[in-house]
Enzyme design. Structure first.
Site, short mmCIF file in Angstrom:
data_model
loop_
_atom_site.label_atom_id
_atom_site.label_comp_id
_atom_site.label_asym_id
_atom_site.label_seq_id
_atom_site.Cartn_x
_atom_site.Cartn_y
_atom_site.Cartn_z
N GLU A 142 -8.86 -117.95 138.51
CA GLU A 142 -9.11 -116.90 137.53
C GLU A 142 -8.35 -117.22 136.24
O GLU A 142 -7.17 -117.55 136.28
CB GLU A 142 -8.68 -115.55 138.09
CG GLU A 142 -8.56 -114.41 137.09
CD GLU A 142 -9.85 -114.14 136.33
OE1 GLU A 142 -9.76 -113.86 135.12
OE2 GLU A 142 -10.94 -114.20 136.94
N ARG B 273 -15.05 -99.75 137.65
CA ARG B 273 -14.95 -101.18 137.96
C ARG B 273 -13.54 -101.57 138.41
O ARG B 273 -13.35 -102.28 139.40
CB ARG B 273 -15.32 -102.01 136.74
CG ARG B 273 -16.80 -102.10 136.46
CD ARG B 273 -17.06 -102.94 135.22
NE ARG B 273 -18.48 -103.06 134.93
CZ ARG B 273 -19.27 -104.01 135.41
NH1 ARG B 273 -18.77 -104.92 136.22
NH2 ARG B 273 -20.54 -104.05 135.09
N ARG C 80 -18.84 -96.65 124.70
CA ARG C 80 -18.42 -96.21 126.03
C ARG C 80 -17.23 -95.26 125.90
O ARG C 80 -16.34 -95.46 125.07
CB ARG C 80 -18.01 -97.41 126.89
CG ARG C 80 -19.15 -98.36 127.21
CD ARG C 80 -18.64 -99.58 127.97
NE ARG C 80 -19.71 -100.52 128.28
CZ ARG C 80 -20.37 -100.58 129.41
NH1 ARG C 80 -20.09 -99.71 130.38
NH2 ARG C 80 -21.32 -101.47 129.62
N ASP D 26 -23.45 -113.17 137.35
CA ASP D 26 -23.68 -113.20 135.91
C ASP D 26 -23.62 -114.60 135.34
O ASP D 26 -24.22 -114.88 134.30
CB ASP D 26 -22.65 -112.32 135.19
CG ASP D 26 -22.94 -110.83 135.34
OD1 ASP D 26 -24.00 -110.48 135.87
OD2 ASP D 26 -22.09 -110.02 134.93
N ALA E 199 -24.51 -105.66 138.68
CA ALA E 199 -23.42 -105.91 139.63
C ALA E 199 -23.96 -105.97 141.06
O ALA E 199 -23.50 -106.78 141.88
CB ALA E 199 -22.36 -104.82 139.51
#
Length: 432
Positions: A35, A117, A200, A316, A329
């Site tokens: 990551e 999320r 958002r 994705d 998702a």
């Protein structure tokens, strides 16, 4: 490579990367996750999962399914349990706040399953054993071996790693995809702007109830209008109302390297000035400063294949989609379920490098049609919501019929059938 024990490198530690890692570990496959951030983390707020993706979670691991239900939020009224969204006329200026006309309703077997999320990711992290994750690992490039050697991962910090195979779960800006396509300047390496963006925000539930009424605050609503639409639904076990306000534009996004930018509420008022009182009240409840998210996808240049040798893109990284189906998702979790079942086939380890290449080819061949259709269909659905779809416009009956057909084709799939198709393809490749 060691034929007795596969070692898979996963690039990217978001939801799709961790779901895949957990699914593979459950099947006895060694995994390392790389990551680029300093810790696990998800940006964004609410995300919904349809029944197809919930079934895929169960197939990946019962623990993932349990983790999801710990943080999932559904419509708060029992009689709306199966409602995905109520679609209302957000453009009617004469309808009082909370009294918009209901245009139609879409339902599923379990309604809207919304999670924050970050909260879902937090639960997934608990299922990842120590020593699996490696942080601050920004992928620069990959090197395929000659013959049966290891695939090498070269990171920006100068370090390297190796694995029997590499799966890119590194999202819409995937380095794995760019490498596979031949470089950052190749068509499809970078995502493309869909000429929509979204504001958002999160609103405390009690405040939303006080200003909008209980039904509008506690149950999922889609406020349709010309060149824009606003969706709201409960998250955080009903403590918060999530707001996403989409707007269509003809202007280019100013900086494709950054898909979000800070903005002020006055711009939301400008974009939704022609909408009715309920939408205006929702905007009133937003914080003065908020983020604007560009809607990018990979639809202009879809990948011809998700695999190259012992490297494969998933989620994705392979097929980033706009969010208008609320299925992006979930389709990534379908990918993870299929991939984990393929890699667990005994014939794969026995076949060594050839087996891994066969898995990735079978994955690509069985997943590409469905996932690329989703990218295209999501674009079309966004146009339907905003009364811009060719041949449909503001015709509510046509909008309903087309939305229902498209959504049900997503929700109705069975993960067992998808896995069986993929395994059949794998067997054919290995026998050839």
């Amino acid at each position: 490579m060691d034929d007795d024990s596969l070692n898979i490198a996963i690039v990217g530690g978001g939801i799709s990367g961790l779901v895949l890692a957990i699914a593979l570990i459950r099947r006895g496959i060694k995994v390392q996750v790389y990551e680029q951030a300093h810790a696990f983390g998800e940006i964004g707020a609410g995300v919904a999962f349809g029944p197809n993706s919930v079934r895929a979670m169960q197939a990946c691991s019962p623990d993932i399914h349990t983790a999801f239900h710990k943080v999932a939020t559904r419509n708060q009224w029992p009689d709306k349990r199966n409602v995905w969204f109520d679609f209302v006329d957000g453009y009617d200026k004469d309808a009082p706040v909370g009294k918009e006309k209901l245009l139609f309703t879409l339902t599923t077997e379990d309604g809207a399953n919304a999670v924050h999320r970050a909260h879902f990711l937090d639960e997934l992290v608990k299922l990842v054993p120590d020593g699996v994750a490696h942080f601050k690992k920004h992928l620069d490039t990959l090197k395929l071996p000659d013959g049966d050697g290891k695939v090498k991962l070269l990171f920006h910090d100068g370090t390297e790693a190796e694995a029997d195979a590499v799966i890119g779960c590194d999202g819409i800006k995937s380095r794995t995809r760019a490498w596979m396509l031949g470089g950052d300047d190749k068509p499809g390496a970078a995502p493309v702007y869909t000429y929509k963006y979204a504001y958002r925000g999160l609103i405390p539930m009690q405040r939303a109830v006080d200003e909008l009424g209980e039904d509008n605050a506690k149950n999922a609503k889609m406020h349709l209008g010309q060149d824009g639409h606003i969706l709201t639904f409960p998250v955080n076990k009903g403590e918060t109302m999530n707001v996403v306000a989409f707007h269509a534009t003809e202007d280019d996004w100013p900086d494709a390297r950054h898909l979000t930018r800070s903005t002020e509420k006055k711009h939301v008022y400008e974009d939704f000035g022609d909408f009715g009182p309920t939408v205006q009240k929702i905007i009133d409840l937003l914080e003065p400063n908020l983020d604007c998210w560009a809607i990018f996808d990979t639809g202009d240049h879809p990948m011809e294949a998700y695999n190259q040798g012992r490297v494969c893109c998933l989620g994705d990284a392979a097929h980033a989609t706009s969010p208008h189906h609320g299925a992006g998702a979930g389709i990534c979790i379908e990918d993870a379920a299929v991939m984990s079942e393929l890699l667990a086939e005994p014939s794969v380890a026995q076949a060594g490098a050839r087996g891994l290449e066969a898995v990735f080819r079978a994955f690509s061949e069985c997943r590409r049609e469905r996932t690329q259709w989703l990218v295209r269909s999501s674009r079309r659905t966004g146009e339907l919501y905003e009364w811009r779809a060719e041949g449909v416009g503001r015709d509510v009956g046509k909008i309903f019929a087309e939305c229902r057909e498209r959504d049900e084709s997503i929700w109705g799939s069975r993960i067992g059938d998808l896995v069986a198709e993929a395994k059949g393809g794998l067997a054919a490749i290995l026998e050839a």
